[in-house]
Design a protein around this motif. Structure first.
Motif, short mmCIF file in Angstrom:
data_model
loop_
_atom_site.label_atom_id
_atom_site.label_comp_id
_atom_site.label_asym_id
_atom_site.label_seq_id
_atom_site.Cartn_x
_atom_site.Cartn_y
_atom_site.Cartn_z
N ARG A 179 0.63 -1.24 -0.04
CA ARG A 179 -0.07 0.04 -0.06
C ARG A 179 0.88 1.32 -0.10
NH1 ARG A 179 -3.83 2.82 -1.92
NH2 ARG A 179 -5.34 3.44 -0.47
N SER A 206 -11.29 -3.93 0.72
CA SER A 206 -11.55 -4.55 1.89
C SER A 206 -11.47 -3.05 2.71
CB SER A 206 -10.29 -5.19 2.34
OG SER A 206 -10.32 -5.58 3.82
N ASP A 207 -12.18 -3.24 3.92
CA ASP A 207 -12.08 -2.10 4.91
C ASP A 207 -11.19 -2.26 5.94
OD1 ASP A 207 -13.37 -4.07 6.16
OD2 ASP A 207 -15.34 -2.97 6.73
N GLU A 208 -10.42 -3.26 5.83
CA GLU A 208 -9.32 -3.23 6.92
C GLU A 208 -8.26 -2.11 6.65
OE1 GLU A 208 -8.49 -8.03 7.61
OE2 GLU A 208 -8.63 -7.78 5.49
N LYS A 209 -8.01 -1.75 7.94
CA LYS A 209 -7.07 -0.67 8.12
C LYS A 209 -5.96 -0.80 9.22
CE LYS A 209 -10.69 3.07 7.34
NZ LYS A 209 -11.56 2.07 7.25
N ASN A 255 -7.73 2.53 3.34
CA ASN A 255 -7.84 0.95 3.57
C ASN A 255 -6.43 0.42 3.06
OD1 ASN A 255 -10.36 1.24 4.26
ND2 ASN A 255 -11.36 0.83 2.39
#
Length: 800
Positions: free
Chosen positions: A386, A446-449, A441
């Protein structure tokens, strides 16, 4: 039966306990035969003989061409006797799979052509004898209707066989591509179904040479067992019971073994005994398969819905076939072809099930690639990817890192599961409170942070803001985090610290910065709810420059030291070599670790000089030992930045030549981070080292950048498992699985395996069980200066 008012047919039948001559049957026909439809014949398994009698009368003045079709291509003997109106025998026709002179059509569709002149009557006697399934539906057709029936049957058979062959080839391609044996088992199931229905319906005579098909006929029960065996085998592998190896798996395997034994026995017993024995095994097969499915559904295996649906047509059609053949169900076109239609539908649903399984496996593979196995939280790789994405798009961002103080101490008190639960709770709590920062994100779609880093640190990425803007929000975030967690009956009081990495550019090594931030937090003595910033656009601080100057002086004056830690063969306990570890005695009392030395050297540009100094010193130490170390190799760590040393391989060759030591006495250990720094430069360097005869080891395998691609891409001689996985093996089944799988993979690729961090006999025993080659750790010896190492080595050799 023929539907015509011009043709009158009278039916009767007889069941005789043993083969009887024609003259005796004719002489006692009034006593033997009973009038009635052939559907009333009590067909069953056994060595009985069945006689069918037809009196056929053509009431019209026109000749009629008829065909008697016997819909059972599995008969051993079928003899047709035709008498004229004066009861004179005019023709005898022999059919059945014991005949060797029939056409393919006569084998596939046993039939007899009958020509009736105008107003003619004839009598037909049919003798049927077979050791297997005896039911033989007899239908009479006009010649044209029979030919149309053949065309329809050939079309249906062609579609069915074509679908099966295409499905089998497709699954075979999948097997060679993925190497998952479930596809191979399914190919076996498809071929078994195709062979069995080729026997039952007769189309097999058009698929194989006639003598092959006749052999299949005589071993028809084996084809039935083959379907049952591949069915339960596919069920085990599709639902991944072979991975679990639990009690359900063992029961299923025992039943599978029983089927294989009965299949073998059926080769040596008559079909009329083997067939009923086979049918008695079917309830057990269905019970076990449905039980396996139920257990997986209960455990959340919802993705297998198409596989479950595929059982419905299979069960129904598989039950119809034996019921129809044994006379329980009435003969019809639908019941006759029920298993064929059911198999087509089952194969269509199974194709969807296999596709669903591939999607699930890809999803699982992606999950394991992006999440830590123990905690289920996102791993460092996702953070790195990311960050790289944001850097490429020139998006300004910062990385926030949270650490719960005393987490490291808690790990020595809590077991692995409790530690992971605590970390998940902290991560969930953090995820609920970062909305104000508008965090990115970490993984697309995906909404995982929240990302788990090493040592209990958690990270998240948020848009860059000046410290004056963001500082209050970060402090507010820390204040909102839960300060109490319940673990069993223990109440833990949590305090947090935060580090922020800001002003990142593509030139920065994210891994190095993150590791430094985590290290700072874990060693920090700052107050609770504090935030520290790491701005790597700033110049090194004055005290860092002074320390770097001292490091350079220590290197030039020979004040640095090389310590040696032995590497021991786990089976023989013989010492095969050692790892060279850098020490700086002057700074050691300040807890200035080798990681600190390397980090400082990289920051100020001394790392290449430091690496060459270490290698030269090690070569000097090896040379001083003479022949005593001829079979003793020393491993030296090099970093990603060392790859770019001008003519590094030539410099190494010059050192080896100057000190007169063999290239095999030096091994270079590369960490995984170096593999992704400059792929082309690394490839060229490793190739040159291979020409030189210097072996290269992949160090710290399993951390951060783990990829089978890297192991295959470069000519490594050895793989070194990171101590993070080895230290906790005794407590973590996940780490045991990782270590075992890594060892198996390395050995399959012809690589040696060294495990570092071996500190207990229990871990050493596990490593021996998993067939690791060498171990390194405090169980054997701590790192020692050269003189101490020589004494230790001499003592160890005398003891072993």
């Amino acid at each position: 039966m023929l539907d015509s008012s011009d043709i009158d047919i009278t039916q009767s039948f007889a069941v005789l306990p043993e083969p009887t001559r024609l003259d005796k049957v004719v002489a006692h026909s009034q006593e033997i035969f009973q009038t009635g439809s052939w559907e009333q014949v009590p067909w069953r398994f056994g060595n009985q003989e069945y006689w069918l009698k037809l009196n056929i009368k053509n009431h019209s003045n026109n000749a009629r061409a008829l065909v008697l079709r016997f819909d059972n291509p599995m008969l051993d003997k079928l003899t047709i006797y035709r008498f004229n109106h004066t009861n004179t025998l005019e023709e005898i026709k022999h059919l059945g799979d014991l005949q060797t002179d029939l056409s393919r059509l006569e084998y596939a569709m046993p039939h007899y052509n009958l020509l009736l002149s105008g107003s003619e009557s004839q009598k037909i006697l049919v003798a049927i004898h077979t050791s297997g399934i005896s039911k033989t539906p007899l239908t009479i057709h006009e010649l044209g209707a029979f030919e149309q029936l053949n065309r329809n049957a050939f079309s249906l058979w062609g579609v069915f066989v074509g679908v099966l062959l295409m499905t089998a080839v497709y699954n075979l391609i999948l097997y060679f591509s993925i190497r998952d044996r479930v596809y191979l088992v399914y190919v076996g199931y498809i071929l078994s179904v195709m062979i069995l229905l080729g026997i039952v319906l007769g189309y097999g005579f058009y698929l194989w040479p006639i003598h092959w098909q006749l052999y299949f006929h005589h071993q028809v029960i084996i084809s039935n067992y083959a379907i049952a065996i591949t069915t339960i085998g596919f069920c085990i592998m599709f639902l991944r019971y072979h991975k679990d190896k639990d009690s359900a798996y063992r029961i299923a395997v025992r039943y599978l073994q029983l089927l294989i034994i009965l299949c073998f026995i059926s080769i040596f017993i008559p079909e009329n005994y083997a067939a009923p024995l086979f049918f008695t095994t079917m309830p057990g097969l269905y019970i076990i398969c449905f039980w396996l499915i139920y257990k997986k559904l209960k455990s959340g295996f919802r993705w297998a819905k198409f596989y479950i649906l595929s059982w419905l047509p299979l069960v129904c059609s598989a039950a119809v076939q034996p019921l129809e053949l044994t006379g329980v169900l009435q003969y019809s076109y639908l019941t006759r072809h029920a298993f064929l239609f059911g198999s087509l539908l089952e194969i269509a649903l199974m194709a969807l099930a296999l596709a669903d399984r591939v999607r699930y496996q890809r999803k699982q593979a992606l999950y394991h690639a992006t999440h830590n196995n123990d905690s289920g939280l996102l791993n460092y790789t996702t953070l790195s990817q990311r960050v790289e994405s944001l850097q490429k798009r020139n998006r300004p961002f910062s990385i926030g890192i949270i650490y719960m103080r005393s987490f490291g101490g808690l790990q020595s008190v809590l077991n692995v599961e409790q530690s992971n639960n605590l970390l998940r709770n902290v991560a969930n709590n953090l995820a609920d409170n970062v909305d104000e920062l508008n965090c990115f994100n970490v993984v697309h779609h995906s909404d995982e942070k929240i990302v788990e880093l090493s040592g209990g640190c958690l990270a998240f990425i948020f848009p860059y803001h000046a410290r004056s803007v963001i500082n209050q929000k970060l402090l507010h975030l820390l204040a909102r985090l839960d300060t109490q967690f319940e673990i069993d009956t223990l109440t833990l009081h949590a305090e947090y610290q935060m580090a922020v990495i800001e002003s990142l550019s593509p030139d920065h090594s994210v891994k190095q910065l993150v590791e430094q931030a985590c290290h700072n937090l874990q060693k920090s003595t700052m107050l609770h709810s504090s935030v520290q910033y790491l701005d790597h656009n700033e110049e090194p601080k004055p005290n860092q420059l002074a320390l770097a100057a001292k490091l350079q002086q220590a290197m030039n004056k020979g004040e640095l030291r090389i310590f040696y830690q032995p590497q021991v063969d786990l089976d023989t306990l013989q010492v095969s070599g050692a790892e060279a570890l850098l020490r700086w005695p002057e700074q050691q009392h300040r807890h200035f670790t080798v990681e600190n030395i390397i980090q400082l050297a990289e920051q100020v540009g001394l790392i290449n000089d430091l690496t060459l100094w270490v290698i030269n010193t090690v070569c000097q130490d090896i040379a001083a030992q003479g022949d005593a170390w001829r079979s003793h190799s020393v491993s030296v760590n090099i970093s990603a930045k060392d790859i770019h040393i001008d003519d590094f391989a030539q410099k190494l060759a010059d050192m080896l030549s100057y000190h007169d030591i063999a290239p095999s006495q030096i091994k270079l250990e590369l960490t995984e981070s170096a593999l992704v720094d400059d792929i082309q430069a690394l490839k060229a360097l490793i190739a040159r080292l291979a020409e030189l005869g210097v072996r290269v080891v992949l160090d710290d395998y399993g951390t951060g950048y783990s990829s089978l691609e890297y192991v295959l891409e470069y000519a490594f001689c050895e793989l070194k498992i990171d101590k993070h996985f080895v230290l906790s093996m005794a407590q973590s089944t996940h780490h045991q699985a990782i270590v075992r799988t890594t060892i198996n993979m390395a050995h399959n690729l012809g690589l040696l395996v060294t495990a570092e961090g071996v500190e207990t006999q229990e871990v050493a025993a596990l490593l021996r069980e998993y067939r690791a080659d060498k171990g390194q750790g405090y169980l054997f010896a701590k790192p020692m200066p050269l003189n101490d190492y020589q004494h230790w080595l001499a003592h160890h050799r005398s003891q072993h």
